[in-house]
Design a protein around this motif. Structure first.
Motif, PDB file in Angstrom:
ATOM      1  N   PHE A   9      15.353  17.604  17.458  1.00 55.17           N
ATOM      2  CA  PHE A   9      16.669  17.178  16.973  1.00 55.17           C
ATOM      3  C   PHE A   9      17.710  18.273  17.200  1.00 55.17           C
ATOM      4  O   PHE A   9      18.828  17.990  17.657  1.00 55.17           O
ATOM      5  N   MET A  10      17.375  19.514  16.867  1.00 55.58           N
ATOM      6  CA  MET A  10      18.339  20.603  16.989  1.00 55.58           C
ATOM      7  C   MET A  10      18.742  20.827  18.437  1.00 55.58           C
ATOM      8  O   MET A  10      19.899  21.180  18.729  1.00 55.58           O
ATOM      9  N   SER A  11      17.811  20.585  19.357  1.00 51.54           N
ATOM     10  CA  SER A  11      18.137  20.728  20.776  1.00 51.54           C
ATOM     11  C   SER A  11      19.146  19.667  21.197  1.00 51.54           C
ATOM     12  O   SER A  11      20.160  19.975  21.841  1.00 51.54           O
ATOM     13  N   ALA A  12      18.881  18.407  20.805  1.00 52.24           N
ATOM     14  CA  ALA A  12      19.791  17.311  21.159  1.00 52.24           C
ATOM     15  C   ALA A  12      21.118  17.428  20.414  1.00 52.24           C
ATOM     16  O   ALA A  12      22.188  17.200  20.992  1.00 52.24           O
ATOM     17  N   TRP A  13      21.056  17.796  19.142  1.00 50.84           N
ATOM     18  CA  TRP A  13      22.265  17.918  18.326  1.00 50.84           C
ATOM     19  C   TRP A  13      23.148  19.057  18.825  1.00 50.84           C
ATOM     20  O   TRP A  13      24.378  18.951  18.853  1.00 50.84           O
ATOM     21  N   GLY A  14      22.511  20.160  19.238  1.00 52.06           N
ATOM     22  CA  GLY A  14      23.264  21.294  19.767  1.00 52.06           C
ATOM     23  C   GLY A  14      24.038  20.914  21.019  1.00 52.06           C
ATOM     24  O   GLY A  14      25.212  21.294  21.179  1.00 52.06           O
ATOM     25  N   LYS A  70       6.409  17.911  11.853  1.00 55.78           N
ATOM     26  CA  LYS A  70       7.795  17.843  11.395  1.00 55.78           C
ATOM     27  C   LYS A  70       8.604  19.004  11.966  1.00 55.78           C
ATOM     28  O   LYS A  70       9.798  18.854  12.262  1.00 55.78           O
ATOM     29  N   ASN A  71       7.948  20.137  12.117  1.00 57.18           N
ATOM     30  CA  ASN A  71       8.599  21.288  12.729  1.00 57.18           C
ATOM     31  C   ASN A  71       9.039  20.956  14.152  1.00 57.18           C
ATOM     32  O   ASN A  71      10.159  21.299  14.566  1.00 57.18           O
ATOM     33  N   GLN A  72       8.170  20.259  14.881  1.00 60.77           N
ATOM     34  CA  GLN A  72       8.485  19.880  16.249  1.00 60.77           C
ATOM     35  C   GLN A  72       9.610  18.853  16.297  1.00 60.77           C
ATOM     36  O   GLN A  72      10.501  18.921  17.161  1.00 60.77           O
ATOM     37  N   ARG A  73       9.608  17.924  15.361  1.00 64.29           N
ATOM     38  CA  ARG A  73      10.661  16.900  15.306  1.00 64.29           C
ATOM     39  C   ARG A  73      12.028  17.537  15.043  1.00 64.29           C
ATOM     40  O   ARG A  73      13.041  17.136  15.634  1.00 64.29           O
ATOM     41  N   ALA A 111      19.394  13.936   9.062  1.00 66.58           N
ATOM     42  CA  ALA A 111      18.271  14.121   9.988  1.00 66.58           C
ATOM     43  C   ALA A 111      17.144  14.916   9.328  1.00 66.58           C
ATOM     44  O   ALA A 111      15.968  14.533   9.410  1.00 66.58           O
ATOM     45  N   PHE A 112      17.501  15.983   8.647  1.00 63.69           N
ATOM     46  CA  PHE A 112      16.481  16.806   7.994  1.00 63.69           C
ATOM     47  C   PHE A 112      15.786  16.017   6.870  1.00 63.69           C
ATOM     48  O   PHE A 112      14.569  16.078   6.715  1.00 63.69           O
ATOM     49  N   ALA A 113      16.561  15.268   6.119  1.00 61.15           N
ATOM     50  CA  ALA A 113      15.991  14.472   5.036  1.00 61.15           C
ATOM     51  C   ALA A 113      14.998  13.451   5.567  1.00 61.15           C
ATOM     52  O   ALA A 113      13.930  13.240   4.988  1.00 61.15           O
ATOM     53  N   ARG A 114      15.338  12.802   6.667  1.00 65.55           N
ATOM     54  CA  ARG A 114      14.444  11.812   7.257  1.00 65.55           C
ATOM     55  C   ARG A 114      13.152  12.448   7.770  1.00 65.55           C
ATOM     56  O   ARG A 114      12.074  11.860   7.669  1.00 65.55           O
ATOM     57  N   ILE A 115      13.276  13.627   8.334  1.00 63.71           N
ATOM     58  CA  ILE A 115      12.089  14.321   8.849  1.00 63.71           C
ATOM     59  C   ILE A 115      11.166  14.720   7.703  1.00 63.71           C
ATOM     60  O   ILE A 115       9.948  14.549   7.782  1.00 63.71           O
ATOM     61  N   VAL A 116      11.729  15.221   6.621  1.00 60.77           N
ATOM     62  CA  VAL A 116      10.923  15.643   5.465  1.00 60.77           C
ATOM     63  C   VAL A 116      10.235  14.468   4.821  1.00 60.77           C
ATOM     64  O   VAL A 116       9.057  14.523   4.439  1.00 60.77           O
ATOM     65  N   GLU A 117      10.926  13.346   4.686  1.00 59.38           N
ATOM     66  CA  GLU A 117      10.363  12.174   4.038  1.00 59.38           C
ATOM     67  C   GLU A 117       9.297  11.531   4.885  1.00 59.38           C
ATOM     68  O   GLU A 117       8.393  10.908   4.407  1.00 59.38           O
ATOM     69  N   ASP A 159      12.322  26.530   7.871  1.00 55.60           N
ATOM     70  CA  ASP A 159      12.772  26.750   9.252  1.00 55.60           C
ATOM     71  C   ASP A 159      14.165  27.372   9.257  1.00 55.60           C
ATOM     72  O   ASP A 159      14.935  27.229   8.297  1.00 55.60           O
ATOM     73  N   VAL A 160      14.471  28.067  10.369  1.00 54.83           N
ATOM     74  CA  VAL A 160      15.780  28.701  10.547  1.00 54.83           C
ATOM     75  C   VAL A 160      16.243  28.453  11.985  1.00 54.83           C
ATOM     76  O   VAL A 160      15.469  28.631  12.932  1.00 54.83           O
ATOM     77  N   TYR A 161      17.506  28.045  12.123  1.00 57.77           N
ATOM     78  CA  TYR A 161      18.102  27.865  13.452  1.00 57.77           C
ATOM     79  C   TYR A 161      19.460  28.543  13.481  1.00 57.77           C
ATOM     80  O   TYR A 161      20.207  28.518  12.500  1.00 57.77           O
ATOM     81  N   SER A 162      19.768  29.148  14.626  1.00 53.02           N
ATOM     82  CA  SER A 162      21.062  29.834  14.762  1.00 53.02           C
ATOM     83  C   SER A 162      21.519  29.844  16.218  1.00 53.02           C
ATOM     84  O   SER A 162      20.700  29.786  17.144  1.00 53.02           O
ATOM     85  N   ASP A 163      22.822  29.931  16.377  1.00 54.07           N
ATOM     86  CA  ASP A 163      23.398  30.066  17.716  1.00 54.07           C
ATOM     87  C   ASP A 163      24.077  31.431  17.876  1.00 54.07           C
ATOM     88  O   ASP A 163      24.870  31.637  18.793  1.00 54.07           O
ATOM     89  N   VAL A 164      23.733  32.372  16.977  1.00 53.75           N
ATOM     90  CA  VAL A 164      24.370  33.693  16.988  1.00 53.75           C
ATOM     91  C   VAL A 164      24.165  34.408  18.319  1.00 53.75           C
ATOM     92  O   VAL A 164      25.091  35.046  18.841  1.00 53.75           O
TER      93      VAL A 164
END
Length: 217
Positions: free
Chosen positions: A91-96, A84-87, A211-217, A157-162
């Motif tokens: 997603f974050m790469s494509a969404w970004g 799920k971490n990889q998924r 997206a996050f909800a679907r990945i967790v479920e 998980d944590v994601y940032s564009d800082v």
């Protein structure tokens, strides 16, 4: 004449006794036959009564086996795992790219430097005087590899564009699971405060939440 009378009495007595014995013998034979038939007829009844009991025992045994081989808690799919971490990473790469942004992933061993504050290390597990807060109320934020620890908000998980060259406001997203429910928290804080709070709120971006909800479920 007297002798003839005696002989006649003897013959009558003998015949009577013979008939009586014959009658008794016939009665004994009939009773014996009746008992034999009764005994035979009772066997199917006993056999029939034992069949449901045997079936019941087999069913109970099957149920017991079924329970014993049912998946244990450790075998069940966890709320969070490396797959799920990889998924989420994909997603974050494509969404970004879709958002015109670029995001990097962070964890307690690879922290984001948010204006001198180490994220997530500084706001998890009481590692410092800083606290994560929602609606000006501090929350218990824990780092979790499975998202299934008890109590508080489980940060997975944590994601940032800082640290990326983005125009406009920078973003920090904290992906948490609370009581089994996925939540995406967000902050754009860029300065300290007297409470040493990192102010968080739930993101309003429905695409990210879904997206996050679907990945967790």
């Amino acid at each position: 004449m007297k002798k003839v009378y005696i002989v006649a009495i003897f013959l009558v007595t003998t015949i009577g006794m013979s008939a009586c014995n014959s009658k008794q013998s016939n009665q004994i034979v009939k009773e014996s036959s009746k008992n034999s038939q009764s005994s035979k007829s009772s066997l199917p009844i006993q056999s029939a009564s034992s069949t449901p009991q045997s079936s019941s025992i087999i069913k109970e045994s099957s149920l017991s086996i079924g329970k014993s081989i049912s998946p244990s808690t450790s075998m069940q799919i966890r709320k969070w795992n490396p797959e799920k971490n990889q998924r989420l990473s994909e997603f974050m790469s494509a969404w970004g790219i879709e958002m015109g942004q670029s995001y990097s992933q962070y964890n307690p061993n690879h922290n984001l430097n948010l204006y001198g504050l180490s994220i997530p290390w500084s706001v998890i597990d009481n590692n410092s005087t800083w606290k994560a807060a929602i609606d000006n109320q501090p929350i218990e934020l824990k780092w979790s590899e499975t998202g299934e620890d008890t109590g508080g908000y489980q940060l997975v998980d944590v994601y940032s564009d800082v640290n990326e060259k983005n125009s406009g406001v920078n973003h920090v997203y904290l992906f948490v699971i609370k009581a089994g429910n996925p939540i995406v928290l967000y902050t754009a804080q860029n300065q300290g405060n007297a409470n040493n709070y990192l102010y968080l709120k739930e993101t309003k971006n429905n695409e990210l939440k879904t997206a996050f909800a679907r990945i967790v479920e």
